[in-house]
Design a protein around this motif. Structure first.
Motif, mmCIF file in Angstrom:
data_model
loop_
_atom_site.group_PDB
_atom_site.id
_atom_site.type_symbol
_atom_site.label_atom_id
_atom_site.label_comp_id
_atom_site.label_asym_id
_atom_site.label_seq_id
_atom_site.Cartn_x
_atom_site.Cartn_y
_atom_site.Cartn_z
ATOM 1 N N ASN A 48 6.193 0.921 8.034
ATOM 2 C CA ASN A 48 7.512 0.629 7.459
ATOM 3 C C ASN A 48 7.689 1.353 6.133
ATOM 4 O O ASN A 48 8.761 1.866 5.818
ATOM 5 C CB ASN A 48 7.678 -0.880 7.236
ATOM 6 N N LYS A 49 6.614 1.383 5.342
ATOM 7 C CA LYS A 49 6.692 2.097 4.058
ATOM 8 C C LYS A 49 6.926 3.584 4.313
ATOM 9 O O LYS A 49 7.682 4.235 3.581
ATOM 10 C CB LYS A 49 5.387 1.925 3.276
ATOM 11 N N ILE A 50 6.282 4.128 5.326
ATOM 12 C CA ILE A 50 6.438 5.565 5.622
ATOM 13 C C ILE A 50 7.881 5.839 6.033
ATOM 14 O O ILE A 50 8.518 6.789 5.555
ATOM 15 C CB ILE A 50 5.452 6.001 6.725
ATOM 16 N N LYS A 51 8.408 4.980 6.888
ATOM 17 C CA LYS A 51 9.797 5.152 7.347
ATOM 18 C C LYS A 51 10.754 5.133 6.148
ATOM 19 O O LYS A 51 11.650 5.976 6.032
ATOM 20 C CB LYS A 51 10.123 4.009 8.323
ATOM 21 N N GLU A 52 10.534 4.180 5.233
ATOM 22 C CA GLU A 52 11.438 4.063 4.083
ATOM 23 C C GLU A 52 11.271 5.246 3.126
ATOM 24 O O GLU A 52 12.259 5.743 2.567
ATOM 25 C CB GLU A 52 11.222 2.715 3.376
ATOM 26 N N ALA A 53 10.035 5.711 2.942
ATOM 27 C CA ALA A 53 9.809 6.854 2.038
ATOM 28 C C ALA A 53 10.459 8.105 2.626
ATOM 29 O O ALA A 53 11.041 8.918 1.902
ATOM 30 C CB ALA A 53 8.316 7.076 1.830
ATOM 31 N N VAL A 96 0.819 7.138 -3.251
ATOM 32 C CA VAL A 96 0.297 5.788 -2.998
ATOM 33 C C VAL A 96 1.326 4.812 -3.533
ATOM 34 O O VAL A 96 1.935 5.064 -4.576
ATOM 35 C CB VAL A 96 -1.053 5.578 -3.731
ATOM 36 N N GLU A 97 1.544 3.752 -2.801
ATOM 37 C CA GLU A 97 2.495 2.753 -3.296
ATOM 38 C C GLU A 97 1.955 1.359 -3.031
ATOM 39 O O GLU A 97 1.531 1.068 -1.924
ATOM 40 C CB GLU A 97 3.837 2.936 -2.586
ATOM 41 N N ASP A 98 1.923 0.557 -4.073
ATOM 42 C CA ASP A 98 1.536 -0.841 -3.904
ATOM 43 C C ASP A 98 2.732 -1.693 -4.244
ATOM 44 O O ASP A 98 3.403 -1.476 -5.251
ATOM 45 C CB ASP A 98 0.356 -1.186 -4.807
ATOM 46 N N SER A 99 2.998 -2.649 -3.383
ATOM 47 C CA SER A 99 4.195 -3.449 -3.610
ATOM 48 C C SER A 99 3.909 -4.906 -3.308
ATOM 49 O O SER A 99 2.871 -5.254 -2.742
ATOM 50 C CB SER A 99 5.334 -2.940 -2.722
ATOM 51 N N GLY A 100 4.839 -5.752 -3.665
ATOM 52 C CA GLY A 100 4.644 -7.167 -3.388
ATOM 53 C C GLY A 100 5.859 -7.969 -3.801
ATOM 54 O O GLY A 100 6.777 -7.461 -4.444
ATOM 55 N N LEU A 101 5.821 -9.223 -3.395
ATOM 56 C CA LEU A 101 6.888 -10.171 -3.713
ATOM 57 C C LEU A 101 6.353 -11.141 -4.764
ATOM 58 O O LEU A 101 5.288 -11.741 -4.565
ATOM 59 C CB LEU A 101 7.274 -10.941 -2.442
ATOM 60 N N SER A 124 16.606 -1.410 -2.859
ATOM 61 C CA SER A 124 15.242 -1.960 -2.851
ATOM 62 C C SER A 124 14.351 -1.397 -3.953
ATOM 63 O O SER A 124 14.601 -0.323 -4.507
ATOM 64 C CB SER A 124 14.587 -1.701 -1.492
ATOM 65 N N HIS A 125 13.303 -2.148 -4.245
ATOM 66 C CA HIS A 125 12.231 -1.748 -5.163
ATOM 67 C C HIS A 125 11.657 -0.388 -4.760
ATOM 68 O O HIS A 125 11.429 0.480 -5.589
ATOM 69 C CB HIS A 125 11.164 -2.832 -5.150
ATOM 70 N N ARG A 126 11.449 -0.191 -3.441
ATOM 71 C CA ARG A 126 10.842 1.061 -2.964
ATOM 72 C C ARG A 126 11.804 2.234 -3.162
ATOM 73 O O ARG A 126 11.414 3.294 -3.641
ATOM 74 C CB ARG A 126 10.472 0.913 -1.475
ATOM 75 N N GLY A 127 13.066 2.012 -2.801
ATOM 76 C CA GLY A 127 14.078 3.052 -2.986
ATOM 77 C C GLY A 127 14.145 3.455 -4.454
ATOM 78 O O GLY A 127 14.147 4.638 -4.797
ATOM 79 N N GLY A 150 14.276 -4.522 8.671
ATOM 80 C CA GLY A 150 13.269 -4.436 7.623
ATOM 81 C C GLY A 150 11.926 -4.941 8.116
ATOM 82 O O GLY A 150 11.626 -4.902 9.315
ATOM 83 N N PHE A 151 11.133 -5.468 7.214
ATOM 84 C CA PHE A 151 9.803 -5.971 7.581
ATOM 85 C C PHE A 151 9.388 -7.043 6.582
ATOM 86 O O PHE A 151 10.115 -7.328 5.620
ATOM 87 C CB PHE A 151 8.783 -4.825 7.632
ATOM 88 N N GLY A 152 8.226 -7.609 6.805
ATOM 89 C CA GLY A 152 7.629 -8.553 5.854
ATOM 90 C C GLY A 152 8.596 -9.652 5.430
ATOM 91 O O GLY A 152 9.158 -10.382 6.253
ATOM 92 N N PHE A 153 8.785 -9.767 4.122
ATOM 93 C CA PHE A 153 9.587 -10.861 3.567
ATOM 94 C C PHE A 153 11.099 -10.591 3.613
ATOM 95 O O PHE A 153 11.883 -11.402 3.118
ATOM 96 C CB PHE A 153 9.168 -11.123 2.106
ATOM 97 N N ASP A 154 11.500 -9.458 4.188
ATOM 98 C CA ASP A 154 12.930 -9.107 4.147
ATOM 99 C C ASP A 154 13.864 -10.191 4.699
ATOM 100 O O ASP A 154 14.936 -10.415 4.122
ATOM 101 C CB ASP A 154 13.179 -7.764 4.856
HETATM 102 P P1 IMP Z 1 0.559 -3.544 0.142
HETATM 103 O O1 IMP Z 1 1.352 -2.802 -0.890
HETATM 104 O O2 IMP Z 1 0.250 -2.695 1.314
HETATM 105 O O3 IMP Z 1 -0.602 -4.274 -0.435
HETATM 106 O O4 IMP Z 1 1.446 -4.686 0.789
HETATM 107 C C1 IMP Z 1 2.636 -5.052 0.307
HETATM 108 C C2 IMP Z 1 3.107 -6.293 1.041
HETATM 109 O O5 IMP Z 1 4.196 -6.816 0.292
HETATM 110 C C3 IMP Z 1 3.646 -5.996 2.438
HETATM 111 O O6 IMP Z 1 2.686 -6.149 3.421
HETATM 112 C C4 IMP Z 1 4.762 -7.028 2.562
HETATM 113 O O7 IMP Z 1 4.236 -8.259 2.964
HETATM 114 C C5 IMP Z 1 5.263 -7.159 1.131
HETATM 115 N N1 IMP Z 1 6.350 -6.191 0.894
HETATM 116 C C6 IMP Z 1 6.337 -5.112 0.070
HETATM 117 N N2 IMP Z 1 7.484 -4.436 0.140
HETATM 118 C C7 IMP Z 1 8.235 -5.091 1.042
HETATM 119 C C8 IMP Z 1 9.538 -4.848 1.555
HETATM 120 O O8 IMP Z 1 10.228 -3.872 1.230
HETATM 121 N N3 IMP Z 1 9.966 -5.727 2.475
HETATM 122 C C9 IMP Z 1 9.234 -6.799 2.872
HETATM 123 N N4 IMP Z 1 8.024 -7.077 2.437
HETATM 124 C C10 IMP Z 1 7.513 -6.217 1.510
#
Ligand code: IMP
Length: 201
Positions: free
Chosen positions: A15-20, A78-83, A183-186, A154-158
Motif C-alpha cells: 500500500n505504501k508503494i502504491k501511494e508513493a 524508507v518511510e516509517d509511519s503510524g497512528l 495524508s501524512h504520506r502524501g 485505503g488500508f490499515g486504520f483508514d
Molecule cells: P510501518 O511504518 O511499516 O512500521 O507500519 C506503519 C503502520 O501504521 C501500518 O502497518 C498501518 O497499520 C499504520 N499506517 C501507517 N500509515 C497508514 C495509512 O496511511 N493508512 C492506514 N494505516 C496506516
C-alpha cells in the motif's frame, strides 16, 4: 532516466508503494520495491521509539545490502509511519503495524468506546538517500477516530480515521487521490520532492 531518479523503496507494505508511486511518479521518479533475493529485506530494528532513528538505520542497512550491485546508484526511500491517538498517550504509534495485525480497527474503536476525546494524528517520517545525501521529511495528518468502521478504501486504520481537512468521511471512504492530497504520506513525499529540487529562484 538517470539512476538517481530511480527509487528503491525499502518496505514490505504494498500500500505504501502504491501511494508513493501515485505521488512521485507524476513528478518524474520511478519507484520499485527493494528486494534482496526476491524478498523485502529483514531489517534489524533498533530498540527505540524514535521514528527518525528507526528510518535512518533502515536506510543505512539498505545501502549496505545494495553496495556493489547494479542498484548501487539508485536512491533509497524508507518511510516509517503510524497512528498516534492523543488520549492514549500516542498509542499505538511506532507499534501501529503490530496493533493493526492483532486487535485491528475493532479493537481501537472498542478501547475508545464512550470516549469523547478522539483526536489522533497519522505521522509519516520519510528519508530519501540520493547522491550521498540524506533528505528527510515529516508529514502529519490530524484527525479523529470514528465511532464505527466506515469504507473499504485505503488500508490499515483508514476506515476509522477521519481527517480534519475533510468533510467527515474516513480515509476508507475516500478515493486514493483524495487521500493522497491530505495524508501524512502524501505530505511527507511532497516535502521530500521540494527538498530534492532545492530552493527555486
Ligand atoms: P510501518 O511504518 O511499516 O512500521 O507500519 C506503519 C503502520 O501504521 C501500518 O502497518 C498501518 O497499520 C499504520 N499506517 C501507517 N500509515 C497508514 C495509512 O496511511 N493508512 C492506514 N494505516 C496506516
Amino acid at each position: 532516466m538517470p539512476k538517481k531518479f530511480k527509487i528503491l523503496f525499502a518496505t514490505s507494505n504494498q500500500n505504501k508503494i502504491k501511494e508513493a508511486r501515485a505521488v512521485l511518479e507524476p513528478l518524474g521518479y520511478s519507484i520499485q520495491q527493494l528486494l534482496i533475493q526476491g524478498s523485502p529485506p529483514d531489517f534489524i530494528e533498533p530498540q527505540t521509539e524514535d521514528i527518525e532513528r528507526i528510518s535512518k538505520s533502515k536506510v543505512d542497512q539498505s545501502l549496505e545490502m545494495i553496495s556493489g550491485t547494479e542498484f548501487s546508484d539508485f536512491s533509497i526511500l524508507v518511510e516509517d509511519s503510524g497512528l498516534f491517538i492523543n488520549d492514549l498517550g500516542g498509542f499505538p504509534g511506532v507499534y501501529s503495524s503490530y496493533v493493526q495485525k492483532t486487535i485491528g480497527n475493532h479493537g481501537i474503536t472498542k478501547i475508545l468506546e464512550g470516549n469523547n476525546n478522539r483526536q489522533a494524528e497519522y505521522r509519516a517520517y520519510s528519508i530519501l538517500y540520493q547522491d550521498g545525501k540524506y533528505f528527510n521529511s515529516l508529514g502529519i495528518c490530524s484527525g479523529e477516530i470514528s465511532t464505527e468502521i466506515r469504507g473499504s478504501h485505503g488500508f490499515g486504520f483508514d476506515p476509522i480515521f477521519i481527517p480534519d481537512s475533510g468533510d467527515g468521511r474516513t480515509f476508507g471512504e475516500m478515493s486514493q487521490l483524495e487521500k493522497d492530497s491530505k495524508s501524512h504520506r502524501g505530505k511527507s513525499l511532497r516535502i521530500l520532492y521540494d527538498e530534492l529540487r532545492g530552493p527555486s529562484e
